[in-house]
Enzyme design. Structure first.
Site, PDB file in Angstrom:
ATOM      1  N   ILE A   1      -4.995  11.784  -7.633  1.00 14.26           N
ATOM      2  CA  ILE A   1      -5.706  10.851  -6.771  1.00 14.26           C
ATOM      3  C   ILE A   1      -4.771  10.471  -5.635  1.00 14.26           C
ATOM      4  O   ILE A   1      -3.702   9.906  -5.861  1.00 14.26           O
ATOM      5  CB  ILE A   1      -6.159   9.610  -7.556  1.00 14.26           C
ATOM      6  CG1 ILE A   1      -7.221  10.019  -8.588  1.00 14.26           C
ATOM      7  CG2 ILE A   1      -6.729   8.540  -6.622  1.00 14.26           C
ATOM      8  CD1 ILE A   1      -7.596   8.931  -9.577  1.00 14.26           C
ATOM      9  N   ASN A   2      -5.153  10.822  -4.420  1.00 20.31           N
ATOM     10  CA  ASN A   2      -4.328  10.595  -3.237  1.00 20.31           C
ATOM     11  C   ASN A   2      -4.378   9.122  -2.853  1.00 20.31           C
ATOM     12  O   ASN A   2      -5.436   8.589  -2.548  1.00 20.31           O
ATOM     13  CB  ASN A   2      -4.842  11.478  -2.093  1.00 20.31           C
ATOM     14  CG  ASN A   2      -3.937  11.442  -0.880  1.00 20.31           C
ATOM     15  OD1 ASN A   2      -3.473  10.382  -0.460  1.00 20.31           O
ATOM     16  ND2 ASN A   2      -3.700  12.606  -0.307  1.00 20.31           N
ATOM     17  N   ARG A   3      -3.217   8.471  -2.837  1.00 19.60           N
ATOM     18  CA  ARG A   3      -3.184   7.030  -2.565  1.00 19.60           C
ATOM     19  C   ARG A   3      -3.629   6.693  -1.146  1.00 19.60           C
ATOM     20  O   ARG A   3      -4.067   5.574  -0.876  1.00 19.60           O
ATOM     21  CB  ARG A   3      -1.783   6.471  -2.818  1.00 19.60           C
ATOM     22  CG  ARG A   3      -0.705   6.969  -1.885  1.00 19.60           C
ATOM     23  CD  ARG A   3       0.585   6.169  -2.042  1.00 19.60           C
ATOM     24  NE  ARG A   3       1.204   6.369  -3.334  1.00 19.60           N
ATOM     25  CZ  ARG A   3       2.175   7.236  -3.574  1.00 19.60           C
ATOM     26  NH1 ARG A   3       2.612   8.025  -2.601  1.00 19.60           N
ATOM     27  NH2 ARG A   3       2.723   7.338  -4.762  1.00 19.60           N
TER      28      ARG A   3
ATOM     29  N   GLU B   1       2.786   5.602 -10.086  1.00 21.26           N
ATOM     30  CA  GLU B   1       2.993   4.998  -8.774  1.00 21.26           C
ATOM     31  C   GLU B   1       1.884   5.367  -7.789  1.00 21.26           C
ATOM     32  O   GLU B   1       2.135   5.553  -6.588  1.00 21.26           O
ATOM     33  CB  GLU B   1       4.363   5.390  -8.208  1.00 21.26           C
ATOM     34  CG  GLU B   1       5.522   4.938  -9.077  1.00 21.26           C
ATOM     35  CD  GLU B   1       6.883   5.194  -8.432  1.00 21.26           C
ATOM     36  OE1 GLU B   1       6.923   5.616  -7.258  1.00 21.26           O
ATOM     37  OE2 GLU B   1       7.908   4.975  -9.103  1.00 21.26           O
TER      38      GLU B   1
ATOM     39  N   ASP C   1       8.294  -0.863  -9.252  1.00 24.09           N
ATOM     40  CA  ASP C   1       8.488  -2.309  -9.411  1.00 24.09           C
ATOM     41  C   ASP C   1       8.530  -2.973  -8.041  1.00 24.09           C
ATOM     42  O   ASP C   1       9.584  -3.340  -7.537  1.00 24.09           O
ATOM     43  CB  ASP C   1       9.772  -2.585 -10.195  1.00 24.09           C
ATOM     44  CG  ASP C   1       9.973  -4.063 -10.474  1.00 24.09           C
ATOM     45  OD1 ASP C   1       9.006  -4.717 -10.900  1.00 24.09           O
ATOM     46  OD2 ASP C   1      11.091  -4.562 -10.259  1.00 24.09           O
TER      47      ASP C   1
ATOM     48  N   ARG D   1       3.685  -6.637  -8.171  1.00 23.94           N
ATOM     49  CA  ARG D   1       4.096  -6.414  -9.565  1.00 23.94           C
ATOM     50  C   ARG D   1       3.101  -7.042 -10.557  1.00 23.94           C
ATOM     51  O   ARG D   1       2.600  -6.377 -11.453  1.00 23.94           O
ATOM     52  CB  ARG D   1       5.495  -6.995  -9.773  1.00 23.94           C
ATOM     53  CG  ARG D   1       6.021  -6.900 -11.186  1.00 23.94           C
ATOM     54  CD  ARG D   1       7.282  -7.729 -11.301  1.00 23.94           C
ATOM     55  NE  ARG D   1       8.366  -7.219 -10.478  1.00 23.94           N
ATOM     56  CZ  ARG D   1       9.376  -7.950 -10.024  1.00 23.94           C
ATOM     57  NH1 ARG D   1       9.408  -9.268 -10.290  1.00 23.94           N
ATOM     58  NH2 ARG D   1      10.339  -7.423  -9.297  1.00 23.94           N
TER      59      ARG D   1
ATOM     60  N   GLU E   1      10.942   5.188 -16.102  1.00 23.48           N
ATOM     61  CA  GLU E   1      12.108   5.704 -15.374  1.00 23.48           C
ATOM     62  C   GLU E   1      13.111   4.563 -15.259  1.00 23.48           C
ATOM     63  O   GLU E   1      12.722   3.418 -15.049  1.00 23.48           O
ATOM     64  CB  GLU E   1      11.747   6.183 -13.959  1.00 23.48           C
ATOM     65  CG  GLU E   1      10.819   7.361 -13.871  1.00 23.48           C
ATOM     66  CD  GLU E   1      10.449   7.698 -12.426  1.00 23.48           C
ATOM     67  OE1 GLU E   1      11.064   7.122 -11.496  1.00 23.48           O
ATOM     68  OE2 GLU E   1       9.542   8.530 -12.215  1.00 23.48           O
TER      69      GLU E   1
END
Length: 517
Positions: A119-121, A155, A195, A200, A256
């Site tokens: 899904i392309n942001r 992300e 983050d 957030r 991560e």
């Protein structure tokens, strides 16, 4: 590893037999447990994606048996019990690698998306092909006993101006969960985020709110705030992250971590991740990363069949070997976490994703609609060559711009902020652009040349009289563009309130995809 939630009953499955090398895990409340021993499970993992530096095309390390044999001694020596793999394909032979990992007691968490299936942001869309691809990946990997989770996104939303993308990712998460449930499985599906202090709280509550079938089963954070030995739990901001997730109702982990602003990395944060300040809230994490790339995060340098340690390797091994996190038994643990409400939508709250999600993509609906059209795309395939793909994308963009600036295109547009989704917005690129061309053709009463679109369109005989009942036929599921009879591709579209916005975004993803090759 096939995960089942502690509240679920065991279901016999007709899957290919896999050698049992490690105990299954179960999720209870905000923690993972070993199903057989009842001992709490902490992820002591590493992000694993060898060969990704060679090309932007999809790489599948779990289909590379020679690579797995090369890397397994290092993974075992490091003492990790899990790997996160970003890119895989549902079409290769994964048996050898998955068995080697299972025999070594190593679990696997898999991202569902790839650079070309995502899904392309910048112009989000969730269509039949993407759902089909995700379903195929689940089908390919759910037979392995050491798969303990899928990530529906990584992300996808990374700043305030693309928070609407989360509505589309959450819809995909919902539908993957439903697919897993339909197969008699209970593998958890989660989301991994960066983050960003501005969004957030909004992000983590958004993926926690709503109906149970829409809620993320676990939540991951990519966190790089602890930099060097001089940093502390407080100065790094880790203390704030832990506070934000205190009393959370699903497992939370670091997907991560490992800042490299100070080198060599000595990983002082490992003691905190598995220490008293975090183990009551977090279930461990994955250090970034196994293979050395240009960004200098790797613990191992890989070249063909050979691998060598980097300067960071022994520091991480030592840090991980020194931890012994306290745990609670599954029988004595009573979950106390609470589900959260959805964040309010508005610029003042830095949040633009509606809690009303896109509908589940339906091939049946899209095929029904397509059969009703009299003007359609002349081609039934999207080119794969980069140059041809760019040309194709430009043509599609031009059609959207021309037609939808004058004609109501709400049936194929989306608005993730308002929670408004056209009844055919989940159809694939060629089905949607055909609907747009047909709308113009009908508006022009079929006059000569109104379906030409510079040679892109062609007049056909519709096999059904109209599409009035198509939107009622939502009993079909997504189907991947690979091996599918439906028209292929994945793109995106956007609309204003009138549905007459220029839909050049409908080709933006196609053009962007060309840049990957």
């Amino acid at each position: 590893m096939r995960i089942s939630f502690a509240s679920s009953t065991a279901i016999a499955l007709g899957l290919a037999a896999q050698a049992a090398a490690i105990d299954p895990l179960v999720v209870k409340g905000s923690k993972w447990f070993n199903k057989n021993t009842g001992k709490q499970f902490y992820v002591k993992g590493i992000d694993y994606q060898p060969d990704i530096i060679l090309t932007n095309a999809v790489r599948d390390p779990l289909a590379d048996l020679a690579g797995c044999k090369r890397d397994l001694p290092f993974l075992k020596d490091l003492g990790v019990n899990a790997i996160r793999v970003y890119q895989t394909e549902p079409f290769g032979d994964h048996d050898g690698c998955m068995q080697l990992l299972a025999d070594a007691g190593i679990y696997v968490m898999l991202d569902l998306s790839t650079p070309t299936e995502t899904i392309n942001r910048d112009s989000p869309l969730y269509d039949v092909n993407l759902l089909g691809y995700y379903q195929q990946k689940v089908d390919a990997f759910s037979k392995y006993d050491n798969v303990f989770g899928f990530l529906a996104g990584n992300e996808a939303t990374n700043q305030v101006n693309n928070t609407d993308t989360s509505a589309f990712v959450k819809a995909a998460l919902r539908d993957v969960k439903a697919h897993i449930k339909s197969k008699g499985l209970s593998i958890p599906v989660g989301y991994a985020t960066n983050d960003d202090a501005d969004i957030r709280w909004q992000l983590q509550t958004y993926f926690d709110c709503g109906k149970a079938e829409e809620q993320a089963d676990f939540y991951g954070i990519n966190l790089y705030e602890w930099c060097g030995a001089e940093a502390t739990f407080e100065s790094s901001g880790y203390v704030d992250v832990v506070k934000n997730f205190t009393n959370w109702d699903v497992p939370v982990l670091l997907t991560e971590y490992g800042c490299n602003l100070v080198t060599p990395r000595t990983f002082p944060e490992v003691a905190a991740i598995y220490g008293k300040n975090m183990t009551g809230v977090f279930s461990g994490g994955f250090v970034y990363e196994y293979v050395e790339e240009d960004n200098n995060y790797g613990l191992v340098t890989v070249s063909g069949t050979k691998a060598t340690k980097t300067a960071d390797y022994d520091y991480f091994k030592k840090a991980l070997a020194a931890v012994n996190p306290s745990s609670v038994s599954m029988s004595s643990y009573t979950p106390s976490g609470k589900q959260h409400s959805c964040p309010s939508v508005g610029a003042s709250n830095n949040w633009l994703a509606s809690s009303t999600l896109p509908p589940t993509p339906s091939n049946t609906t899209c095929e029904c609609m397509f059969k009703s059209l009299k003007c359609v795309s002349k081609t039934d395939t999207i080119p794969t060559n980069a140059g041809d793909l760019k040309t194709f994308g430009a043509k599609v963009a031009g059609i959207y711009d021309t037609v939808c600036s004058k004609t109501d295109c709400r049936a194929v547009t989306t608005d993730g902020t308002k929670g408004v989704y056209g009844k055919y917005s989940f159809c694939d690129d060629l089905q949607r652009v055909s609907w747009v061309m047909n709308a113009w053709y009908e508006e022009q009463r079929g006059i000569n040349g109104s379906c030409d679109f510079s040679g892109f369109g062609t007049v056909v005989e519709a096999s059904s009289s109209d599409d009035s009942k198509c939107s009622d036929q939502n009993n079909g599921s997504g189907s991947s563009s690979k091996g599918s009879d439906s028209k292929s591709g994945s793109g995106s579209s956007s609309s204003d309130a009138s549905g007459k916005a220029a839909l050049s975004a409908g080709a933006a993803v196609i053009v962007a995809a060309a840049m990957l090759f």
